[in-house]
Each structure stands twice: as structure tokens, then as C-alpha cells.
Design a protein around this motif. Structure first.
Motif, PDB file in Angstrom:
ATOM      1  N   PHE A 185       0.784  -1.033   0.044  1.00 23.34           N
ATOM      2  CA  PHE A 185      -0.148   0.052   0.063  1.00 23.34           C
ATOM      3  C   PHE A 185       0.763   1.054   0.062  1.00 23.34           C
ATOM      4  N   ALA A 186       0.198   2.228  -0.583  1.00 22.56           N
ATOM      5  CA  ALA A 186       1.227   3.498  -0.526  1.00 22.56           C
ATOM      6  C   ALA A 186       0.946   4.261   0.756  1.00 22.56           C
ATOM      7  N   ALA A 187       2.084   5.044   1.097  1.00 23.37           N
ATOM      8  CA  ALA A 187       2.177   6.053   2.327  1.00 23.37           C
ATOM      9  C   ALA A 187       0.829   6.778   2.371  1.00 23.37           C
ATOM     10  N   GLY A 188       0.133   6.795   3.534  1.00 22.47           N
ATOM     11  CA  GLY A 188      -1.142   7.681   3.676  1.00 22.47           C
ATOM     12  C   GLY A 188      -2.319   7.110   3.129  1.00 22.47           C
ATOM     13  N   GLU A 189      -2.329   5.935   2.401  1.00 19.80           N
ATOM     14  CA  GLU A 189      -3.483   5.266   1.856  1.00 19.80           C
ATOM     15  C   GLU A 189      -4.416   4.919   2.899  1.00 19.80           C
ATOM     16  N   LEU A 190      -5.587   5.061   2.711  1.00 23.32           N
ATOM     17  CA  LEU A 190      -6.576   4.644   3.739  1.00 23.32           C
ATOM     18  C   LEU A 190      -6.626   3.072   3.811  1.00 23.32           C
ATOM     19  N   LEU A 191      -6.459   2.370   4.793  1.00 25.75           N
ATOM     20  CA  LEU A 191      -6.152   0.764   4.834  1.00 25.75           C
ATOM     21  C   LEU A 191      -7.138   0.219   5.464  1.00 25.75           C
ATOM     22  N   THR A 192      -8.075  -0.662   4.920  1.00 26.63           N
ATOM     23  CA  THR A 192      -9.166  -1.552   5.341  1.00 26.63           C
ATOM     24  C   THR A 192      -8.874  -2.833   5.551  1.00 26.63           C
ATOM     25  N   ALA A 193      -9.578  -3.707   6.422  1.00 26.61           N
ATOM     26  CA  ALA A 193      -8.885  -4.833   6.752  1.00 26.61           C
ATOM     27  C   ALA A 193      -8.877  -5.637   5.312  1.00 26.61           C
ATOM     28  N   GLY A 194     -10.154  -5.632   4.573  1.00 25.88           N
ATOM     29  CA  GLY A 194     -10.349  -6.254   3.404  1.00 25.88           C
ATOM     30  C   GLY A 194      -9.250  -6.034   2.394  1.00 25.88           C
ATOM     31  N   LYS A 195      -8.925  -4.703   2.340  1.00 20.06           N
ATOM     32  CA  LYS A 195      -7.870  -4.111   1.311  1.00 20.06           C
ATOM     33  C   LYS A 195      -6.507  -4.705   1.692  1.00 20.06           C
ATOM     34  N   LEU A 196      -6.202  -4.782   2.893  1.00 23.28           N
ATOM     35  CA  LEU A 196      -4.761  -5.210   3.214  1.00 23.28           C
ATOM     36  C   LEU A 196      -4.678  -6.741   2.895  1.00 23.28           C
ATOM     37  N   ASN A 197      -5.756  -7.625   3.324  1.00 21.34           N
ATOM     38  CA  ASN A 197      -5.842  -8.971   3.117  1.00 21.34           C
ATOM     39  C   ASN A 197      -5.614  -9.260   1.716  1.00 21.34           C
ATOM     40  N   SER A 198      -6.308  -8.676   0.610  1.00 21.14           N
ATOM     41  CA  SER A 198      -6.264  -8.667  -0.369  1.00 21.14           C
ATOM     42  C   SER A 198      -4.872  -8.456  -1.157  1.00 21.14           C
ATOM     43  N   ARG A 199      -4.403  -7.646  -0.557  1.00 21.20           N
ATOM     44  CA  ARG A 199      -2.995  -7.218  -1.051  1.00 21.20           C
ATOM     45  C   ARG A 199      -1.792  -8.238  -0.358  1.00 21.20           C
ATOM     46  N   ILE A 200      -2.053  -8.842   0.899  1.00 16.61           N
ATOM     47  CA  ILE A 200      -0.920  -9.809   1.288  1.00 16.61           C
ATOM     48  C   ILE A 200      -1.075 -11.139   0.659  1.00 16.61           C
ATOM     49  N   ILE A 201      -2.585 -11.562   0.539  1.00 13.94           N
ATOM     50  CA  ILE A 201      -2.789 -12.737   0.009  1.00 13.94           C
ATOM     51  C   ILE A 201      -3.821 -12.427  -1.044  1.00 13.94           C
ATOM     52  N   GLU A 202      -3.639 -12.857  -2.449  1.00 13.68           N
ATOM     53  CA  GLU A 202      -4.720 -12.574  -3.361  1.00 13.68           C
ATOM     54  C   GLU A 202      -4.837 -14.005  -4.107  1.00 13.68           C
ATOM     55  N   GLU A 203      -6.069 -14.488  -4.357  1.00 12.68           N
ATOM     56  CA  GLU A 203      -6.411 -15.532  -4.960  1.00 12.68           C
ATOM     57  C   GLU A 203      -6.556 -15.252  -6.405  1.00 12.68           C
ATOM     58  N   LEU A 204      -5.702 -15.696  -7.421  1.00  8.92           N
ATOM     59  CA  LEU A 204      -5.540 -15.505  -8.769  1.00  8.92           C
ATOM     60  C   LEU A 204      -6.461 -16.367  -9.627  1.00  8.92           C
ATOM     61  N   MET A 205      -6.629 -17.541  -8.994  1.00  6.83           N
ATOM     62  CA  MET A 205      -7.488 -18.767  -9.543  1.00  6.83           C
ATOM     63  C   MET A 205      -7.897 -19.661  -8.473  1.00  6.83           C
ATOM     64  N   GLU A 206      -9.031 -19.675  -8.591  1.00  2.00           N
ATOM     65  CA  GLU A 206      -9.721 -20.613  -7.488  1.00  2.00           C
ATOM     66  C   GLU A 206      -9.412 -22.105  -7.600  1.00  2.00           C
ATOM     67  N   TRP A 207      -9.317 -22.771  -6.586  1.00  2.00           N
ATOM     68  CA  TRP A 207      -9.005 -24.291  -6.804  1.00  2.00           C
ATOM     69  C   TRP A 207      -9.969 -24.961  -7.742  1.00  2.00           C
ATOM     70  N   THR A 208      -9.191 -25.500  -9.131  1.00  2.00           N
ATOM     71  CA  THR A 208      -9.787 -26.075 -10.203  1.00  2.00           C
ATOM     72  C   THR A 208      -9.320 -27.362 -10.406  1.00  2.00           C
ATOM     73  N   PRO A 209     -10.494 -28.498 -10.628  1.00  2.00           N
ATOM     74  CA  PRO A 209     -10.103 -29.752 -10.710  1.00  2.00           C
ATOM     75  C   PRO A 209      -9.104 -29.876 -12.135  1.00  2.00           C
ATOM     76  N   PHE A 210      -8.152 -30.932 -12.042  1.00  2.00           N
ATOM     77  CA  PHE A 210      -7.492 -31.213 -13.018  1.00  2.00           C
ATOM     78  C   PHE A 210      -8.121 -31.307 -14.301  1.00  2.00           C
TER      79      PHE A 210
END
Length: 148
Positions: A6-31
Motif C-alpha cells: 500500500f502507498a504511504a497515507g493510503e486509507l487501509l481497510t482489513a479487506g484491502k490489506l488481506n487482498s494485498r498480502i494474499i490474493e487468489e488469482l485462480m480458485e481451486w480448479t479440478p485437473f
């Protein structure tokens, strides 16, 4: 380049922080949705699947589940293709070869050597002492950091 969640001074919410630390790019997908099993290999009850996540800016591909093996299909001391990931977009194939040591069923307690090739082939092999009776391969704790 240093990852900055996150940028300095940016308003940080719990949801925003979680999505920036760990972000799911593709959900569990069967082979079965992203490639094809070779003859003698199939999805077990714990369906083999893949997902893509980004952890602190670093992409990681994770795999889990069990691949069923018809007895006699996995011959000892032979590199055998058990699954091939689809090519094209989205990308399921790594840029470089990756290797893993996994557990298998009925291998006389010997491990299963597994590699994922840039061609999309998931290959496995067992040593001579393991015999030819392997009935499954576990993908637990199987992941690739920075796959591309």
C-alpha cells in the motif's frame, strides 16, 4: 523492485490489506478442467486440483489431491507422463522444469519422483524397489513459487 502492499497515507481497510498480502488469482480448479490424464491415471476421490495465489506480490501455484493409478501402469525406473496441462491462455505450464518428492500408495514406503515440465507434462517415477503396484500419488504440499 521492492513489493509495497500500500502507498504511504493510503486509507487501509482489513479487506484491502488481506487482498494485498494474499490474493487468489485462480480458485481451486479440478485437473479435469485444465488438462488431460494419461491412460491408467485418473482423479481419485480427493480430486487433484490447482490454484494460483499471489503472496506479498509473489505468484505461487499450488496443487493438492490424489491421482489414482491402475496397478502395473507405473513401471519402476521409468519416467511416466500421468497428466498434461492445457497450453495457451490461461497459463497452467511453468517456464522451467520443477521437481518434487511425493508420497504414493503401495510403493513399499519409497517416494515418488515427480516433475512438471514446460511442455505441461506431469511426470512421475518410482525406484525398482518400489515395484509396479503403485495405486495412487498424493499431491499434498506441492507448490511452485514464481512459476513464470
Amino acid at each position: 523492485m521492492v513489493y509495497t502492499p500500500f502507498a504511504a497515507g493510503e486509507l487501509l481497510t482489513a479487506g484491502k490489506l488481506n487482498s494485498r498480502i494474499i490474493e487468489e488469482l485462480m480458485e481451486w480448479t479440478p485437473f479435469t478442467d485444465i488438462g488431460t490424464f494419461s491412460a491408467g491415471f485418473s482423479a481419485a476421490t480427493l480430486t487433484p486440483r490447482m490454484r494460483k495465489v499471489r503472496i506479498l506480490g509473489q505468484e505461487r501455484w499450488e496443487y493438492q489431491g490424489r491421482v489414482s493409478v491402475v496397478a502395473g501402469t507405473l513401471v519402476a525406473n521409468v519416467n511416466t507422463t500421468i497428466f498434461t496441462f492445457n497450453g495457451g491462455t490461461p497459463i497452467y505450464r511453468p517456464t522451467f522444469e520443477h521437481g518434487f518428492q511425493k508420497a504414493g500408495g503401495a510403493t513399499a514406503f519409497y517416494g515418488v519422483r515427480m516433475t512438471l515440465q514446460p511442455s505441461g507434462q506431469l511426470q512421475v517415477g518410482v525406484p525398482t524397489a518400489a515395484g509396479n503396484n503403485t495405486n495412487g500419488i498424493l499431491l499434498d504440499a506441492c507448490y511452485i513459487d514464481a512459476p513464470i
